[in-house]
Design a protein around this motif. Structure first.
Motif, PDB file in Angstrom:
ATOM      1  N   ARG A  77       0.830  -1.205   0.000  1.00 35.27           N
ATOM      2  CA  ARG A  77       0.000   0.000   0.000  1.00 35.27           C
ATOM      3  C   ARG A  77       0.869   1.261   0.000  1.00 35.27           C
ATOM      4  NH1 ARG A  77      -3.174  -3.067   3.787  1.00 35.27           N
ATOM      5  NH2 ARG A  77      -2.311  -1.860   5.534  1.00 35.27           N
ATOM      6  N   ARG A  78       1.927   1.254   0.806  1.00 30.44           N
ATOM      7  CA  ARG A  78       2.814   2.416   0.841  1.00 30.44           C
ATOM      8  C   ARG A  78       3.483   2.644  -0.510  1.00 30.44           C
ATOM      9  NH1 ARG A  78       6.046   1.199   6.511  1.00 30.44           N
ATOM     10  NH2 ARG A  78       4.450   1.973   7.957  1.00 30.44           N
ATOM     11  N   ALA A  79       3.894   1.550  -1.149  1.00 28.68           N
ATOM     12  CA  ALA A  79       4.546   1.670  -2.454  1.00 28.68           C
ATOM     13  C   ALA A  79       3.586   2.253  -3.489  1.00 28.68           C
ATOM     14  CB  ALA A  79       5.068   0.310  -2.904  1.00 28.68           C
ATOM     15  N   ALA A  80       2.345   1.784  -3.478  1.00 30.96           N
ATOM     16  CA  ALA A  80       1.349   2.288  -4.431  1.00 30.96           C
ATOM     17  C   ALA A  80       1.067   3.769  -4.204  1.00 30.96           C
ATOM     18  CB  ALA A  80       0.066   1.472  -4.317  1.00 30.96           C
ATOM     19  N   GLU A  81       0.953   4.166  -2.932  1.00 34.58           N
ATOM     20  CA  GLU A  81       0.701   5.577  -2.606  1.00 34.58           C
ATOM     21  C   GLU A  81       1.872   6.467  -3.018  1.00 34.58           C
ATOM     22  OE1 GLU A  81      -0.017   5.383   1.541  1.00 34.58           O
ATOM     23  OE2 GLU A  81      -1.990   4.433   1.339  1.00 34.58           O
ATOM     24  N   ALA A  82       3.097   5.985  -2.736  1.00 26.97           N
ATOM     25  CA  ALA A  82       4.290   6.761  -3.092  1.00 26.97           C
ATOM     26  C   ALA A  82       4.412   6.917  -4.600  1.00 26.97           C
ATOM     27  CB  ALA A  82       5.543   6.086  -2.527  1.00 26.97           C
ATOM     28  N   TYR A  83       4.149   5.851  -5.329  1.00 28.15           N
ATOM     29  CA  TYR A  83       4.242   5.897  -6.794  1.00 28.15           C
ATOM     30  C   TYR A  83       3.212   6.867  -7.352  1.00 28.15           C
ATOM     31  CZ  TYR A  83       4.516   4.253 -11.623  1.00 28.15           C
ATOM     32  OH  TYR A  83       4.671   4.180 -12.984  1.00 28.15           O
ATOM     33  N   SER A  84       2.005   6.816  -6.817  1.00 28.63           N
ATOM     34  CA  SER A  84       0.951   7.720  -7.275  1.00 28.63           C
ATOM     35  C   SER A  84       1.327   9.173  -6.984  1.00 28.63           C
ATOM     36  CB  SER A  84      -0.365   7.362  -6.581  1.00 28.63           C
ATOM     37  OG  SER A  84      -1.381   8.264  -6.941  1.00 28.63           O
ATOM     38  N   ALA A  85       1.888   9.411  -5.787  1.00 30.66           N
ATOM     39  CA  ALA A  85       2.285  10.777  -5.417  1.00 30.66           C
ATOM     40  C   ALA A  85       3.383  11.293  -6.341  1.00 30.66           C
ATOM     41  CB  ALA A  85       2.772  10.790  -3.968  1.00 30.66           C
TER      42      ALA A  85
END
Length: 550
Positions: A535-543
């Motif tokens: 989840r953190r990786a997906a959020e960081a990539y989106s940001a």
């Protein structure tokens, strides 16, 4: 306002807020947060890239993986050559004993057969163990170079041998180098391989060991006809080809960035990653990713011990690595590798035909190992391993049944089953063993966990190497092809164990695997479980994609 380019960044309060309220955020914290964001975004980028995109994106990385995988060819060649030598006429005449049942014929005594094969496995264990300690202190590159020098020297002893004892000594030194290669190459490739092709890259360790035997089989087919010492010496000196070519690349190979980060050498780690990745942003991101993985697991700046492999959640990880690697010895691979030519001869196949069948067996090995690439990375490691255990079980039992029937057709069937073992083992188990055991351990314990797994397998291979000649040789157990019942029964147990104990590690970053084991996720839930790291990786990539500032 103070310049933000030095010690801190100041964020002014809103105009209607009370005066003199200014929040200061240290620039180091801003930089660290941005680095963490980019590191997690790189993890998601790894998830997003397809198999073929990954192969095209970083050719330099693939090249260095290839250099290390070429090194593994020594192990396969040495194993096959050792098994072929004891069945070559000139070698038996030079170092063997007269055969009382066949006038003018010679043979290598059963005791020497067992010693050469069994002790070789013991010295392989020594090599893997030494490498696991040395790499923690000196890094991969110095230890790999030292191992290659040892290999070159030991081949020289084998080549110039004047007695079976001298040949034995040279081979044992060579086996120390082989054990070191097994540990170092598997761990190094596991650490630097991109996520989408990680199982293929690690599994190539198995294919590398299939290429060596293929070359050795072709060579022995032709050289066995020669009536001088070159009939066996040619097989020995050919190992120098693998070693010298490998050495040319090893001199320039980059050190493992994981090792450098653990030692706090961030500048060196960034430089190495710059040599591996085409895009500088990728290099920066992977540096942050490595730091995050080590920090999340709490193992940064540590050298794990063998006792640590059996503490906490690492106990389960070590057990899985040992279990999958034991499939190598329990399936009868050591028996097939070391005594293939002799087995064919005992089944009534001529020397020349047995060598020819041996070449076909190695073609099947390479075919199985190559197909395994796609199964492991596209369908999963767990699926491949379970299927491999079941298929090898059925094949071995069929070989045992045909070996119990005393007809020409049954003998031919036994030869067919025995030969097809090479395909089914390498397709279902051979590559999967390396992929699973390479991915399962935590980063700090990877070398030691691999050493334990490989050493366990080699320990049982040692036992089988001493026992098998007495099981299948005429004058002793004389089981011949019925030995399939022995290994088939064992692999039936492994098939059941694989279902309950071997998790799916496909498309999992090392940070995600750490979390899965720390949370004690059940084996059969690994594939569906959604981790915090994901989840953190997906959020960081989106940001990052949206350009959101930290």
């Amino acid at each position: 306002m103070k310049s933000p380019s030095h010690e801190q960044v100041e964020i002014a309060a809103a105009p209607d807020a009370p005066p003199a309220t200014t929040t200061s955020i240290p620039l180091a914290d801003v930089t660290a947060k941005a680095g963490e964001l980019h590191g997690r975004a790189i993890q998601q980028q790894e998830h997003n890239r397809t198999y073929w995109q990954t192969l095209r994106s970083d050719p330099k990385l693939l090249f260095w993986i290839g250099v290390m995988l070429w090194t593994m060819g020594v192990r396969g060649f040495e194993n096959q050559a050792g098994g072929s030598l004891i069945s070559i006429t000139e070698f038996k005449r030079r170092f063997g004993e007269p055969d009382p049942s066949l006038q003018g014929q010679y043979f290598i005594s059963t005791s020497w057969q067992s010693a050469i094969s069994g002790s070789g496995n013991a010295f392989t264990i020594l090599g893997a163990t030494l490498a696991s300690y040395l790499v923690d202190w000196f890094g991969y590159k110095p230890v790999v170079l030292a191992t290659t020098v040892l290999n070159l020297g030991s081949v020289g002893i084998e080549f110039g041998t004047t007695s079976i004892g001298m040949f034995f000594a040279g081979k044992m030194v060579n086996c120390i180098a082989v054990g070191s290669y097994l540990n170092l190459v598997t761990a190094y490739v596991s650490e630097i391989s991109p996520l989408a092709i990680r199982a293929s890259a690690i599994g190539f360790c198995n294919l590398s060991q299939c290429i060596g035997p293929f070359i050795a089989s072709i060579m022995s087919y032709y050289t066995a006809q020669w009536d001088n010492d070159w009939s066996w010496r040619a097989l020995i000196c050919a190992q120098w080809g693998f070693s010298v070519m490998g050495l040319a690349g090893q001199i320039f190979m980059p050190e493992s960035p994981v090792f450098l980060v653990r030692k706090g050498r961030m500048t060196d780690a960034r430089a190495v990653l710059g040599r591996l990745y085409t895009d500088p942003r990728d290099a920066d991101g992977h540096l942050e990713r490595i730091k995050l993985t080590l920090e999340e697991s709490g193992t940064r700046d540590q050298n794990g011990s063998y006792l640590d492999c059996f503490r906490g959640t690492d106990r389960r990880r070590t057990f899985i690595a040992i279990f999958v690697f034991l499939a190598e010895s329990m399936s009868g691979l050591g028996f097939v590798s070391n005594y293939g030519a002799l087995m064919y001869q005992y089944l009534g196949i001529s020397d020349r035909k047995s060598f020819l069948i041996g070449i076909g067996a190695q073609v099947l090995s390479m075919s199985g190992a190559t197909l395994a690439f796609f199964v492991s990375d596209f369908y999963g490691r767990r699926t491949m391993f379970i299927w491999g255990c079941v298929s090898v079980t059925l094949l071995l039992l069929c070989m045992g049944i045909s070996g119990s029937i005393n007809t020409d057709a049954a003998t031919q069937a036994s030869v067919g089953f025995y030969t097809m073992f090479n395909f089914f083992y390498n397709f279902g188990l051979g590559s999967g063993v390396y992929a699973i055991a390479g991915e399962i351990p935590t980063s700090i314990l990877r070398n030691k966990s691999l050493a334990l797994a490989m050493n366990s397998s080699n320990a049982f291979n040692t036992m089988w190497s001493f026992v098998c000649p007495y099981i299948f040789n005429p004058g002793y157990g004389n089981l011949k092809a019925r030995i399939g019942f022995v290994f088939g029964a064992i692999m039936a147990l492994w098939s059941v164990g694989a279902y309950f104990f071997v998790p799916e590690t496909r498309a999992r970053t090392y940070e995600e695997l750490d979390e899965l084991f720390q949370n004690e996720v059940p084996t059969r839930q690994f594939k569906q479980y959604v981790t915090v790291a994901e989840r953190r990786a997906a959020e960081a990539y989106s940001a990052e994609q949206k350009g959101v500032e930290v």
